[in-house]
Scaffold this active site. Sequence first.
Site, PDB file in Angstrom:
ATOM      1  N   ASP A 216      10.546   3.251  -2.209  1.00 30.96           N
ATOM      2  CA  ASP A 216      10.053   1.918  -1.864  1.00 30.96           C
ATOM      3  C   ASP A 216      11.218   0.965  -1.576  1.00 30.96           C
ATOM      4  OD1 ASP A 216       7.708   0.158  -1.729  1.00 30.96           O
ATOM      5  OD2 ASP A 216       8.651  -0.909  -3.390  1.00 30.96           O
ATOM      6  N   GLU A 277      11.447   4.233   2.796  1.00 23.32           N
ATOM      7  CA  GLU A 277      10.759   3.123   3.450  1.00 23.32           C
ATOM      8  C   GLU A 277      11.825   2.060   3.701  1.00 23.32           C
ATOM      9  OE1 GLU A 277       7.647  -0.521   2.875  1.00 23.32           O
ATOM     10  OE2 GLU A 277       9.203  -0.030   1.445  1.00 23.32           O
TER      11      GLU A 277
HETATM   12  O1  ISL Z   1      11.180  -6.361   3.296  1.00 23.80           O
HETATM   13  C1  ISL Z   1      10.377  -6.383   4.181  1.00 23.80           C
HETATM   14  C2  ISL Z   1      10.798  -6.843   5.514  1.00 23.80           C
HETATM   15  O2  ISL Z   1      12.188  -6.779   5.630  1.00 23.80           O
HETATM   16  C3  ISL Z   1       9.001  -5.917   3.921  1.00 23.80           C
HETATM   17  O3  ISL Z   1       8.427  -5.427   5.058  1.00 23.80           O
HETATM   18  C4  ISL Z   1       9.036  -4.878   2.814  1.00 23.80           C
HETATM   19  O4  ISL Z   1       9.897  -3.853   3.180  1.00 23.80           O
HETATM   20  C5  ISL Z   1       7.735  -4.266   2.525  1.00 23.80           C
HETATM   21  O5  ISL Z   1       6.834  -5.257   2.142  1.00 23.80           O
HETATM   22  C6  ISL Z   1       7.949  -3.312   1.365  1.00 23.80           C
HETATM   23  O6  ISL Z   1       6.734  -2.712   1.028  1.00 23.80           O
HETATM   24  C7  ISL Z   1       6.742  -1.929  -0.130  1.00 23.80           C
HETATM   25  O7  ISL Z   1       7.164  -2.639  -1.276  1.00 23.80           O
HETATM   26  C8  ISL Z   1       6.337  -3.738  -1.675  1.00 23.80           C
HETATM   27  C9  ISL Z   1       4.877  -3.334  -1.788  1.00 23.80           C
HETATM   28  O8  ISL Z   1       4.102  -4.487  -1.911  1.00 23.80           O
HETATM   29  C10 ISL Z   1       4.427  -2.545  -0.575  1.00 23.80           C
HETATM   30  O9  ISL Z   1       3.095  -2.122  -0.744  1.00 23.80           O
HETATM   31  C11 ISL Z   1       5.366  -1.397  -0.411  1.00 23.80           C
HETATM   32  O10 ISL Z   1       5.002  -0.514   0.615  1.00 23.80           O
HETATM   33  C12 ISL Z   1       6.869  -4.202  -2.991  1.00 23.80           C
HETATM   34  O11 ISL Z   1       7.031  -3.113  -3.860  1.00 23.80           O
END
Ligand code: ISL
Length: 557
Positions: A216, A277
Amino acid sequence: MTSADLTDEPVARQQAADWYRSAVTYQLYIRSFADSDGDGLGDIGGIRSRLPYLASLGVDAIWINPWYPSPQADAGYDVADYRNIHAPFGDLQQARALIEEAHAAGLKVLLDVVPNHTSDEHPWFTAALASPPGSPERDRFVFRPGSGPDGDEPPNDWQSVFGGPAWHRVEGGEWYLHLFDVKQPDLNWDNPEVRAEFESVLRFWFDLGADGFRIDVAHGLIKDPALPSLNLSQQQILARVKVPDHPYWDRPGVLDVWQEWRAVGDSYDPPKVFVAEAWVESSARLAEYLRPERLHTAFDFELMRARWHAKELRETARISLEAHDSVGAPVMWTLSNHDVTRHVTRLGRPQQRTSGSNAPEFPQGETDVALGTRRARAAILYALALPGGVYLYQGEELGLPEVEDLPEEVLQDPTWERSGHTERGRDGCRVPLPWQRGGPSLGFGDALGWLPQPASWGELSVEAQEGDPGSMLALYREALRLRRELPQLGHDGGPLVWTGEEDQVLGLARGNGFVCVLNTGAVAVPLPPGRVVLSSSPLEGELLPPDAAAWILVDQD
Ligand code: ISL
């Protein structure tokens, strides 16, 4: 054992290690997949009961979103204990049984690790609150004195991804950083204890049988220790200006963490794998995460952001492939996940670029679900024909659209509250799956699900689509079957050659005799001579209609 067996052993070992390069992985959003005990939340029992469905779909692996004990302030991405299971989802014994049963069904299992932040209910954070400024307990997080004469202003101007300031003041006067919800304090990755703890967490689940992890916010973790303000105007934020040397996203130091994690994964036989991610600015940046000594794979978010336009879809894939090839990594194509509007809906909206932005934004506006569905059918044939692996988000194989009319009182995504009720958030792509035509939650469980399903979803249920050769489910099953059968497909199948440079039609050939044609234009187009083994829409005579794709085994000279 014969001498031939001995000679083949390294090859077999390499093949076992390389499973991820072509894999089709099904993202299981556990709370919305299947509910075995009637509490309205999906659970491990639900997944176990549906393993035959996943095996018959033809996927190679599953990725399960966070299932750890959590107050669920961000649907489990706020972890209170990294080595246990959230009680409503089940327990460790069930987790072990699920992993074993999945393996027996031929499925690899990826879990989800959340290293950027914990829950504020994690014992480390409660200890930090109970300890004075400057203590080792506080040093595991990012605590700072406030700014302004009385320290009652946040330390800097950083904003939470979910809206509002990224700092919260605690008793005694210090502030802590939370790039996401206030209940998700950021960890301090300059602290060796934090690094050691996560290596131990990885080993805990690897030893239990997990085959790998989705990481994540893999572009987060490391912050500029000076914590400089961004000083962006509202206009610049809206235009998503690029910030050179960004103080908290995609800092080079994060790559050292991934190198350490790779070593942990490689200490197993077969090695454990990672998928990052990482929302970074370009495929070239992403490739830095995927150098051989770092992570194996990362989601490709470029195709997801491309407009429905053959030239753009071709150029986007070309750039992603080139960047990944430069470091020897396979691309992981992704059309949807639990954070973005479902692609049936995205593709059914007007496909213009948002003005003022360099990067294509996700489309907004009126949705034509029938159009989006036709395009989604074509899009998956395109993604599955490309070299690399593919991530499917649960429900896309049923053609589920975004639920755009959830009543405000059921919204749970923290974005809704933190944006002051201006952003509805991501609940619309997280609605429980419909398994049957009827019942209180369309077969999801014996009770209503945690979010209401549209009544029309009975006709999109697995039950309704089983046995209908024209259904989305049938298309996915057949595409996945062919992808396994045809030697040209997958990452290490035939080499890719783009055929044609047209704006609204793309063709890609793989190795000997396979061609995929995608038509995003308004008129039907001819196909190369050969046998059409699959098409996303019925052909018009010999022509491929608009918003359709076909797989063809071409006639060889
Ligand atoms: O940081 C961002 C843009 O630069 C966001 O797009 C971020 O990367 C994204 O929201 C991350 O998502 C993940 O972590 C979050 C969670 O709410 C999401 O469901 C998950 O996929 C926090 O843990």
